[in-house]
Write a protein that holds these residues in place. Structure first.
Motif, PDB file in Angstrom:
ATOM      1  N   LYS A 104     -27.630   5.380  -1.997  1.00 30.50           N
ATOM      2  CA  LYS A 104     -28.273   3.883  -1.635  1.00 30.50           C
ATOM      3  C   LYS A 104     -29.258   3.761  -2.986  1.00 30.50           C
ATOM      4  CE  LYS A 104     -31.842   5.424   1.386  1.00 30.50           C
ATOM      5  NZ  LYS A 104     -32.549   5.519   2.683  1.00 30.50           N
ATOM      6  N   GLU A 107     -27.541   1.675  -8.119  1.00 25.72           N
ATOM      7  CA  GLU A 107     -26.839   0.409  -8.126  1.00 25.72           C
ATOM      8  C   GLU A 107     -25.406   0.503  -8.772  1.00 25.72           C
ATOM      9  OE1 GLU A 107     -27.264  -4.128  -9.803  1.00 25.72           O
ATOM     10  OE2 GLU A 107     -28.792  -2.380 -10.222  1.00 25.72           O
ATOM     11  N   ASP A 130     -24.412  -2.667  -1.067  1.00 28.85           N
ATOM     12  CA  ASP A 130     -25.061  -3.292  -2.084  1.00 28.85           C
ATOM     13  C   ASP A 130     -24.568  -2.907  -3.146  1.00 28.85           C
ATOM     14  OD1 ASP A 130     -26.519  -5.285  -0.424  1.00 28.85           O
ATOM     15  OD2 ASP A 130     -27.901  -3.442   0.155  1.00 28.85           O
TER      16      ASP A 130
END
Length: 380
Positions: A104, A107, A130
Motif C-alpha cells: 500500500k 503507487e 488505489d
C-alpha cells in the motif's frame, strides 16, 4: 543447501537488471506471486534453485527493498533466499493482510500479466484499489535472456549430465533390440540415468520416437518397438539446481536406407549453417531464414521444417522466448539458446538434431557434447 541458492550479490544484480530493462516505464516495485503454479520469475528473483512455493510471492523495489511472502509450509525453504524480510502467513486472510500492508506504500506496482490468473489479479486489485498495476513481463524477459556467469555454469552442469547419458544410449539401444524395448521403456531408462548422473529433476517429458513416429515433433512415447534402418529420435534434458539442458539426438539401428541418410545429412548441414552463423550482433531472423532456405532448396523437404530454429534455455526449458523484438532480433553475448533444425515427413519419419549454445562475440560455445555426423549414430 550449498549451490541451491544464488548469492545476495547475484540476486541484487538480477533485480537491478530487471529495473534497468524497464527503461522509462515508471514502476516503484515489482510483485510476483505463485498462486497454484510457480512463476519462474519468482525463482529468478529470489535465486532459489527450485521448489514448489505455492501461494508464495515476493516484492522488490528500485531502492533495494526486498521481501518474500511465504506460507508456513514453505517458510524453512524460503528463508534460504538472501532476502532479509520474510512475511509468513497461515491462511488466505493473513496473506491478504500482509501483502496489502507492504504494497500500500507504493503507487505504481509492476506485475507479470501472463503469469497471474485473472481471478487472483482481480482479488489483488480489490485489496489495493488505489494502486496502479503495470505490466513488466518484457523487463523480466529481457533480463533472463542474457545470462550471468553463475547461470551459465548451472546450465553447463545440466548439459554435462545429458552428455554423460548420451554416451550410454548406444548400449541401451543395442540391448533394446534384443529385448524389443519400447519407446516408453527407453525414455524411463534415460530419465533414470539423468537422475543417477546428478540431475535434480527431469527438465521435461523425454521424447523417444521410433520410425514413423519421429515425424511428430512433440510425440508422446508409446509402445512402439525399434524398427531397424529407421530413425530413433531422442529429445531429453536434465535440470540442475534450477537450470535446464535440452538436446536431441537421432540414431539408426542397422544400415539406413539412402533416403534416411540423405535426410540426416540435410538436417546436419542445416545445423552447421546455424552454428557457423550465430555470433553477437547477428539477426536471429537472418540465421533462421538462411537455414530454412537451405532446407527448402531440397525439393523433397520444402516446407517440412515446421518450427523455429531454437529457443532460449535457462530456468525453464523455453526460457521466455528467443532473440525477438525486445533485442531488435539480435543475438547478444551470453544468451543461451538451442539450435534445433528438423525435417518431418508425415507418416514416414522425421529427423531433428539439437545442441545448447552460448552466444559469444565471435561465435558460439556448444555447452553439451557437440553433435556429430550420421556415421557416429549408426549402430550396426
Amino acid at each position: 543447501m550449498e549451490g541451491y541458492v544464488a548469492s545476495a550479490e547475484e540476486v541484487r544484480r538480477r533485480i537491478e537488471k530487471v529495473f534497468a530493462g524497464l527503461g522509462e516505464v515508471e514502476v516503484d516495485g515489482i510483485f510476483i506471486f505463485n498462486e497454484k503454479l510457480v512463476d519462474d520469475n519468482f525463482l529468478y528473483l529470489t535465486g532459489i534453485g527450485d521448489g514448489v512455493f505455492e501461494n508464495c510471492g515476493l516484492f522488490v523495489t528500485r531502492s533495494g527493498f526486498q521481501c518474500v511472502f511465504s506460507t508456513v509450509l514453505e517458510e524453512e525453504a524460503i528463508r534460504y533466499s538472501p532476502y532479509n524480510e520474510v512475511y509468513v502467513y497461515k491462511n488466505g486472510e493473513e496473506r491478504d493482510r500482509v501483502i496489502a500492508e507492504v504494497l500500500k506504500e507504493y503507487e505504481n506496482i509492476g506485475v507479470c500479466y501472463d503469469r497471474l490468473t485473472y481471478g487472483f489479479f482481480n482479488h489483488l486489485a480489490s485489496k489495493l484499489p488505489d494502486q496502479k498495476w503495470i505490466n513488466v513481463d518484457f523487463a523480466l524477459k529481457k533480463a533472463r535472456m542474457v545470462k550471468t556467469e553463475y547461470e551459465i555454469q548451472k546450465i553447463k552442469k545440466a548439459c554435462s549430465i545429458v552428455g554423460e547419458v548420451e554416451l550410454q544410449i548406444p548400449d541401451l539401444l543395442e540391448e533394446g533390440i534384443r529385448k524389443e524395448i519400447t519407446e516408453t521403456e527407453l525414455a524411463v531408462e534415460i530419465d533414470y540415468l539423468m537422475r543417477k548422473k546428478g540431475a535434480t529433476k527431469i527438465a521435461f517429458d523425454t521424447i523417444v520416437a521410433f520410425g514413423e513416429n519421429s515425424s511428430l515433433p512433440h510425440y508422446r512415447s508409446g509402445n512402439q518397438s525399434i524398427k531397424p534402418g529407421l530413425p530413433v529420435l531422442i529429445d531429453f534434458g536434465a535440470g540442475y539446481l534450477g537450470y535446464c539442458s535440452d538436446i536431441t539426438r537421432t540414431f539408426v539401428i542397422g544400415n539406413p536406407e539412402d533416403w534416411v541418410r540423405d535426410l540426416y545429412t540435410t538436417v546436419y548441414s542445416a545445423y552447421r549453417i546455424a552454428i557457423d552463423s550465430i555470433r553477437e550482433g547477428v539477426p536471429s531472423d537472418n540465421v533462421d531464414k538462411k537455414v530454412r532456405e537451405f532446407i527448402d532448396s531440397h525439393e523433397n523437404y520444402r516446407g517440412r521444417f515446421i518450427h523455429r530454429l531454437g529457443h532460449s534455455i535457462g530456468i525453464s526449458v523455453h526460457d521466455d522466448g528467443y532473440p525477438g523484438a525486445t533485442f531488435n532480433n539480435l543475438f547478444l553475448e551470453n544468451m543461451t539458446v538451442t539450435v534445433e533444425p528438423g525435417i518431418y515427413l508425415p507418416g514416414k519419419a522425421g529427423i531433428r538434431v539439437e545442441d545448447d549454445i552460448r552466444v559469444k562475440k565471435d561465435g558460439v560455445e556448444i555447452l553439451n557434447s557437440p553433435l556429430k555426423s550420421l556415421d557416429e549414430y549408426i549402430l550396426v
